[in-house]
Design an enzyme around this catalytic site. Structure first.
Site, mmCIF file in Angstrom:
data_model
loop_
_atom_site.group_PDB
_atom_site.id
_atom_site.type_symbol
_atom_site.label_atom_id
_atom_site.label_comp_id
_atom_site.label_asym_id
_atom_site.label_seq_id
_atom_site.Cartn_x
_atom_site.Cartn_y
_atom_site.Cartn_z
ATOM 1 N N GLU A 9 -2.965 -2.835 -2.504
ATOM 2 C CA GLU A 9 -4.145 -2.256 -1.836
ATOM 3 C C GLU A 9 -4.505 -0.882 -2.391
ATOM 4 O OE1 GLU A 9 -3.543 -1.740 2.381
ATOM 5 O OE2 GLU A 9 -5.548 -0.930 2.711
ATOM 6 N N ASP A 21 -12.472 9.091 8.452
ATOM 7 C CA ASP A 21 -11.482 8.119 8.920
ATOM 8 C C ASP A 21 -11.802 6.720 8.423
ATOM 9 O OD1 ASP A 21 -9.322 7.073 10.478
ATOM 10 O OD2 ASP A 21 -10.844 6.252 11.809
ATOM 11 N N TRP A 33 0.865 -1.178 0.000
ATOM 12 C CA TRP A 33 0.000 0.000 0.000
ATOM 13 C C TRP A 33 0.899 1.225 0.000
ATOM 14 C CZ3 TRP A 33 -0.350 3.970 3.746
ATOM 15 C CH2 TRP A 33 -1.226 5.002 3.355
ATOM 16 N N ASP A 53 -9.688 -2.733 1.177
ATOM 17 C CA ASP A 53 -9.810 -2.238 2.549
ATOM 18 C C ASP A 53 -11.216 -1.656 2.694
ATOM 19 O OD1 ASP A 53 -9.810 -0.293 4.738
ATOM 20 O OD2 ASP A 53 -7.660 -0.645 4.876
ATOM 21 N N HIS A 100 -8.730 -6.025 4.027
ATOM 22 C CA HIS A 100 -8.418 -5.279 5.239
ATOM 23 C C HIS A 100 -9.762 -4.917 5.839
ATOM 24 C CE1 HIS A 100 -4.026 -3.731 4.863
ATOM 25 N NE2 HIS A 100 -4.121 -5.032 4.947
ATOM 26 N N HIS A 147 -11.745 2.161 2.330
ATOM 27 C CA HIS A 147 -11.068 2.864 1.242
ATOM 28 C C HIS A 147 -11.953 3.187 0.048
ATOM 29 C CE1 HIS A 147 -6.647 1.859 2.406
ATOM 30 N NE2 HIS A 147 -7.333 2.416 3.381
ATOM 31 N N LYS A 189 -6.975 2.701 -2.692
ATOM 32 C CA LYS A 189 -7.592 3.674 -1.778
ATOM 33 C C LYS A 189 -8.235 4.784 -2.607
ATOM 34 C CE LYS A 189 -6.543 6.019 2.559
ATOM 35 N NZ LYS A 189 -5.624 6.056 3.690
ATOM 36 N N ASP A 233 -10.266 3.972 9.568
ATOM 37 C CA ASP A 233 -9.615 2.979 10.423
ATOM 38 C C ASP A 233 -10.136 2.904 11.853
ATOM 39 O OD1 ASP A 233 -7.409 2.051 8.539
ATOM 40 O OD2 ASP A 233 -7.188 4.213 8.467
ATOM 41 N N ASP A 248 -7.418 -4.022 9.864
ATOM 42 C CA ASP A 248 -6.651 -2.784 9.728
ATOM 43 C C ASP A 248 -7.398 -1.642 10.410
ATOM 44 O OD1 ASP A 248 -4.911 -0.817 9.052
ATOM 45 O OD2 ASP A 248 -5.420 -0.755 6.921
HETATM 46 C C1 RNT Z 1 -3.855 2.904 4.735
HETATM 47 C C2 RNT Z 1 -3.977 1.453 4.424
HETATM 48 C C3 RNT Z 1 -2.895 0.600 4.972
HETATM 49 C C4 RNT Z 1 -2.451 1.017 6.341
HETATM 50 C C5 RNT Z 1 -1.472 0.079 6.979
HETATM 51 C C6 RNT Z 1 -0.802 0.691 8.157
HETATM 52 O O1 RNT Z 1 -4.939 3.622 4.354
HETATM 53 O O2 RNT Z 1 -5.205 0.981 4.850
HETATM 54 O O3 RNT Z 1 -3.253 -0.724 4.906
HETATM 55 O O4 RNT Z 1 -3.530 1.187 7.199
HETATM 56 O O5 RNT Z 1 -0.601 -0.385 6.051
HETATM 57 ZN ZN ZN Z 2 -5.559 -1.127 4.811
#
Ligand code: RNT
Ligand code: ZN
Length: 424
Positions: free
Chosen positions: A231, A300, A190, A265, A292, A268, A233, A302, A332
């Protein structure tokens, strides 16, 4: 708080087993299946994505951990100690997901383009000891050469070369980890590359990124040791207008090569967009997929995973595609405002609950209703299945795996506060 006696757990389980059996679901078998589905727990929840490189400040790269709960792990020993605690409260065999920034270099400055597997030997020994697998991630952020906002897509050849070398080394390390632990290591690429405001030229950087990825992924490794993932985003903090590695970019990339898989993810995509429906599309074209599992909340991506509709529909989709052997389930999230062990345990137990819930679903009855054209029954069954006695099976699974049942684990974390508060 209520503590379950083992008698209560057993009685409730026996009753639940009977109900599920009537719907054609074998709960004992589901608990066996659970053992074959490891969730990969990310180490970076334990230290707010800081790493061990002694560069202070935030993680950078479009991601940010907010909060200042005391007791952040500051080195490998503390992080492993905390993960040990978390793992002791999570049923089944998990995997652990590392980032290159968690290299242990004995105080020596070793830049990212110089890392080798020896810098992860302590992690390997620890994992071997526990009989668990490790996954890996190159770290393309929190570094002066990432300050321009561009790494593998950088038009600056010196910077780009540095990151290509880091990417190559990460794959070597991941493959060596996979070999040492005799379990394929998923190495997920990523990169944060992107721009705050409207770029005039979007395509040049995407072309550069493709070239860089081709270079990073050139060396062949045995699939028994290494699985390569990329990955995507949509946007990050400071990359609101453009992310080079977008969903379409990486979809195209993984379709163009057999040996790289996609990572979705959950945080994302557009804030109301979920990833569950993407799973079957991707598995139509690819044999494997990395997830993820995260929780997006407004800007956010995460927040700590919870047992909500989004997490559940991800698990249900995997189950309904019969694809738990094809989908790598990783977590994640990072929340620095609450006890970090609580975050890990809450998020992982929620993910495992979702997986178990999906395995307990009498899917064949839903499909039967669908195939017979009785869509009213399909909907009615979906609704009724929501109140099947899933909790009794979950409790039994925790008890059988010697981890606390119900809320009991919260007391364990409370006791561990002593360790955390001694870290001044
Ligand atoms: C970031 C990605 C990635 C990170 C990690 C720390 O937006 O999701 O996967 O969160 O690699
Ligand atoms: Zn991620």
């Amino acid at each position: 708080m209520f503590s379950y006696s083992s008698d209560k757990v057993e009685k409730a389980y026996a009753a639940a087993k009977e109900v599920y059996a009537a719907y054609g679901v074998d709960t004992d078998k589901v608990m066996e299946e659970m053992k074959k589905i490891p969730v990969s727990i990310h180490c970076w929840q334990g230290d707010d994505v800081v790493g061990f490189e002694n560069v202070s400040g935030t993680s950078g790269g479009g991601i940010m951990a907010t909060g200042n709960y005391p007791g952040r792990a500051r080195n490998g020993d503390e992080l492993r100690q905390d993960m040990d605690k978390a793992l002791s409260l999570i049923p089944g065999k998990s995997r652990v997901n590392l980032h290159a920034m968690y290299a242990e270099t004995d105080g020596k400055k070793v830049d990212r383009d110089e890392l080798t597997v020896e810098h992860f030997q302590r992690w390997i020994d620890w994992a071997k000891d526990k009989g668990i697998g490790i996954d890996f991630n190159p770290t393309f952020f929190a570094h002066p050469l990432a300050d321009s906002g561009y790494t593998l897509s950088s038009p600056d050849e010196k910077g780009r070369k540095f990151w290509v070398e880091h990417g190559k080394r990460s794959r070597e390390i991941a493959a060596a980890i996979g070999k040492a632990l005799n379990s394929p290591c998923v190495n997920n690429i990523w990169i944060p590359d992107g721009s705050k405001d409207l770029p005039a030229d979007r395509i040049t950087k995407r072309r550069i990124l493709k070239e860089s990825l081709d270079e990073v992924l050139e060396q062949k490794f045995s699939r028994d040791y290494l699985v390569d993932a990329v990955e995507s985003k949509l946007f990050g903090i400071g990359s609101e207008s453009y992310v080079v590695g977008s969903h379409e970019f990486y979809m195209g990339y993984v379709i163009s090569r057999d040996d790289v898989i996609l990572c979705l993810d959950a945080g994302h995509f557009h804030p109301t967009e979920t990833i569950a429906d993407k799973i079957s599309s991707i598995l139509t074209y690819k044999d494997e997929l990395l997830l993820h599992v995260s929780r997006g909340v407004r800007w956010d991506s995460d927040h700590v995973v919870i047992f909500n509709d989004d997490t559940l529909s991800i698990a249900q989709e995997i189950k309904r595609c019969n694809a738990y052997d094809k989908v790598h389930f990783a977590l994640d999230f990072f929340d620095a405002s609450i006890n970090r062990i609580t975050a890990w345990v809450t998020g992982t137990r929620a993910a495992l609950k979702a997986i178990m819930y999906s395995l307990l679903e009498p899917t064949h009855l839903l499909v039967e209703a669908e195939e017979s054209g009785n869509l009213g029954n399909r909907l009615a069954l979906m609704e009724e299945f929501k109140s099947l006695p899933f909790g009794a099976v979950w409790n039994k699974y925790c008890a059988d795996n010697n981890v606390p049942v119900g809320t009991d684990w919260i007391n364990e974390v409370k006791k561990y506060e002593e360790v955390l508060s001694s870290r001044k």
